[in-house]
Design a protein around this motif. Structure first.
Motif, mmCIF file in Angstrom:
data_model
loop_
_atom_site.group_PDB
_atom_site.id
_atom_site.type_symbol
_atom_site.label_atom_id
_atom_site.label_comp_id
_atom_site.label_asym_id
_atom_site.label_seq_id
_atom_site.Cartn_x
_atom_site.Cartn_y
_atom_site.Cartn_z
ATOM 1 N N MET A 114 47.219 44.199 38.213
ATOM 2 C CA MET A 114 47.706 42.831 38.339
ATOM 3 C C MET A 114 48.495 42.497 37.068
ATOM 4 S SD MET A 114 45.439 39.473 39.324
ATOM 5 C CE MET A 114 44.696 39.171 37.727
ATOM 6 N N VAL A 167 48.482 43.707 31.852
ATOM 7 C CA VAL A 167 48.174 44.256 33.170
ATOM 8 C C VAL A 167 46.662 44.364 33.288
ATOM 9 C CG1 VAL A 167 48.589 46.105 34.835
ATOM 10 C CG2 VAL A 167 50.295 45.647 33.067
ATOM 11 N N LEU A 168 46.089 43.730 34.297
ATOM 12 C CA LEU A 168 44.643 43.818 34.510
ATOM 13 C C LEU A 168 44.364 44.802 35.650
ATOM 14 C CD1 LEU A 168 43.363 40.120 34.252
ATOM 15 C CD2 LEU A 168 44.125 41.682 32.470
ATOM 16 N N PHE A 169 43.436 45.715 35.381
ATOM 17 C CA PHE A 169 43.050 46.693 36.401
ATOM 18 C C PHE A 169 41.666 46.340 36.923
ATOM 19 C CE2 PHE A 169 46.183 48.821 33.815
ATOM 20 C CZ PHE A 169 46.972 49.444 34.767
ATOM 21 N N SER A 170 41.389 46.747 38.156
ATOM 22 C CA SER A 170 40.029 46.518 38.639
ATOM 23 C C SER A 170 39.149 47.654 38.130
ATOM 24 C CB SER A 170 39.983 46.407 40.155
ATOM 25 O OG SER A 170 40.387 47.609 40.745
ATOM 26 N N ILE A 171 38.081 47.255 37.431
ATOM 27 C CA ILE A 171 37.142 48.233 36.885
ATOM 28 C C ILE A 171 36.112 48.571 37.954
ATOM 29 C CG2 ILE A 171 35.346 48.564 35.124
ATOM 30 C CD1 ILE A 171 36.858 46.486 33.433
ATOM 31 N N ARG A 172 35.766 47.544 38.723
ATOM 32 C CA ARG A 172 34.787 47.726 39.791
ATOM 33 C C ARG A 172 35.178 46.874 40.976
ATOM 34 N NH1 ARG A 172 28.642 47.022 37.931
ATOM 35 N NH2 ARG A 172 29.701 46.064 36.165
ATOM 36 N N GLU A 173 34.987 47.421 42.183
ATOM 37 C CA GLU A 173 35.249 46.662 43.399
ATOM 38 C C GLU A 173 33.908 46.218 43.974
ATOM 39 O OE1 GLU A 173 38.118 48.310 46.408
ATOM 40 O OE2 GLU A 173 36.342 48.237 47.686
ATOM 41 N N PHE A 174 33.664 44.916 43.969
ATOM 42 C CA PHE A 174 32.403 44.407 44.520
ATOM 43 C C PHE A 174 32.530 44.106 46.010
ATOM 44 C CE2 PHE A 174 31.902 43.099 39.989
ATOM 45 C CZ PHE A 174 30.786 43.871 39.711
ATOM 46 N N LYS A 175 33.744 43.697 46.430
ATOM 47 C CA LYS A 175 33.946 43.389 47.850
ATOM 48 C C LYS A 175 35.412 43.526 48.200
ATOM 49 C CE LYS A 175 32.736 39.933 51.382
ATOM 50 N NZ LYS A 175 32.211 38.571 51.620
ATOM 51 N N LYS A 176 35.688 44.134 49.334
ATOM 52 C CA LYS A 176 37.042 44.178 49.864
ATOM 53 C C LYS A 176 36.933 44.157 51.381
ATOM 54 C CE LYS A 176 41.484 46.319 49.228
ATOM 55 N NZ LYS A 176 42.118 47.338 50.022
#
Lengths: 157, 164
Positions: free
Chosen positions: B72, B142-151
């Motif tokens: 992002m 730039v922000l990266f997703s470190i963990r995906e909790f929900k998609k």
């Protein structure tokens, strides 16, 4: 995945034909019979390249409201807070990100009042409110399909 | 919220899922709902024309399709008058899927958001650097997703209130 598969994916990502025999239309566009077009799409679906074929409803288009939210949560509490957030059916995406604002999620609800009520609840339940509410002010682009490069040589016409 | 009949809600509920993997998917949906194939096709087209949905098509699992990384991009554009032009310039990159203006806060000085896709986090960072240089927005991250909790995708029509 070969070139015909890539062509089919490019077509059906942009628009799957809404008609009685969609695979006949797809087949005509890439130059294969209906049966082959169907078998190829089925293989891409069974092979988990295609997640789903359907409508991407627009929350605004059906009169709902959606927003992006961020919270600052101490590292040791993030899993518990993420669980509180994910429990809402209106939360479709919930991620930890590398920033002081480290928990990011989307929130969808029938109206603005329901969004505000939900975010207030999340803030109260987690103890790490207020939740930053970042609704879109302006949209410059939404592109949900990715074009595959099709090789020129050997491409079936 | 838009007004929908009971049949329209049932059709929408089918369209928000995945079409049956058959040669006549609209006929199969119609049979399941006790409607005609013509009705289901006509309503599906009508919902598109009314912009209830943005797109009717295949959604891919990007990881499997070779688009492995996304970040992002967040861009600080303090001067409001510049945001339209710079937002459009950032959105023009083919690696960008979504671009929005969103509110800023005293501890969040970013105004423009772009989802940037590439084959690795490093490539995403390089693309963002190139965008920063070319478009001329120096203050960005730039922000990266470190963990995906929900998609998940929103199941609007499971919660749709019906009057009759």
């Amino acid at each position: 995945m070969d070139d015909i598969d890539r062509k089919i994916l490019n077509i059906i990502q942009t628009g799957f034909p809404v008609t009685e025999a969609p695979y006949e239309v797809i087949g005509e566009k890439v130059g294969v019979p209906e049966d082959e077009a169907f078998e190829r799409v089925k293989a891409l679906y069974d092979g988990k390249i295609i997640r789903r074929i359907g409508a991407s409803f627009d929350s605004r288009g059906i009169g709902w409201t959606s927003t992006l939210c961020a919270m600052k949560v101490p590292k040791e509490h993030i899993e518990d807070v993420a669980k509180i957030v994910s429990a809402y059916p209106g939360v479709t995406h919930n991620y930890e990100r590398n920033h002081e604002y480290n928990l990011w999620f989307t929130f969808i609800a029938p109206d603005l009042a329901a969004v505000e009520k939900g975010l207030k609840e999340i803030g109260d339940k987690s103890g790490f409110g207020p939740v930053r509410n970042m609704p879109m002010i302006k949209k410059f682009k939404i592109k949900v399909d990715f074009k595959f490069k099709e090789k020129k040589e050997g491409a079936a016409q | 919220m838009i007004d929908l009949t009971r049949d329209e809600v049932k059709i929408c509920a089918k369209l928000q899922g995945s079409l049956p993997m058959t040669k006549r998917p609209f006929k199969d949906i119609a049979e399941e709902l006790g409607l005609t194939e013509e009705e289901v096709i006509a309503k599906t087209k009508e919902f598109g024309e009314k912009k209830y949905y943005r797109r009717f098509g295949a959604t891919l699992r990007h990881q499997k399709a070779g688009f492995t990384a996304n970040g992002m991009g967040i861009w600080c554009v303090p001067n409001e008058a510049d945001r339209q032009r710079l937002g459009e310039a950032l959105a023009a990159y083919s690696e960008v899927s979504h671009a929005y203006e969103r509110p800023s806060f005293e501890d969040w000085p970013y105004h423009l958001f772009t989802m940037i896709h590439g084959e690795s986090d490093d490539e995403v960072r390089q693309i963002a650097k190139r965008m920063s240089d070319e478009v001329g927005v120096a203050d960005y991250d730039v922000l990266f997703s470190i963990r995906e909790f929900k998609k998940s995708s929103m199941q609007y029509f499971d919660y749709w209130p019906l009057d009759d």
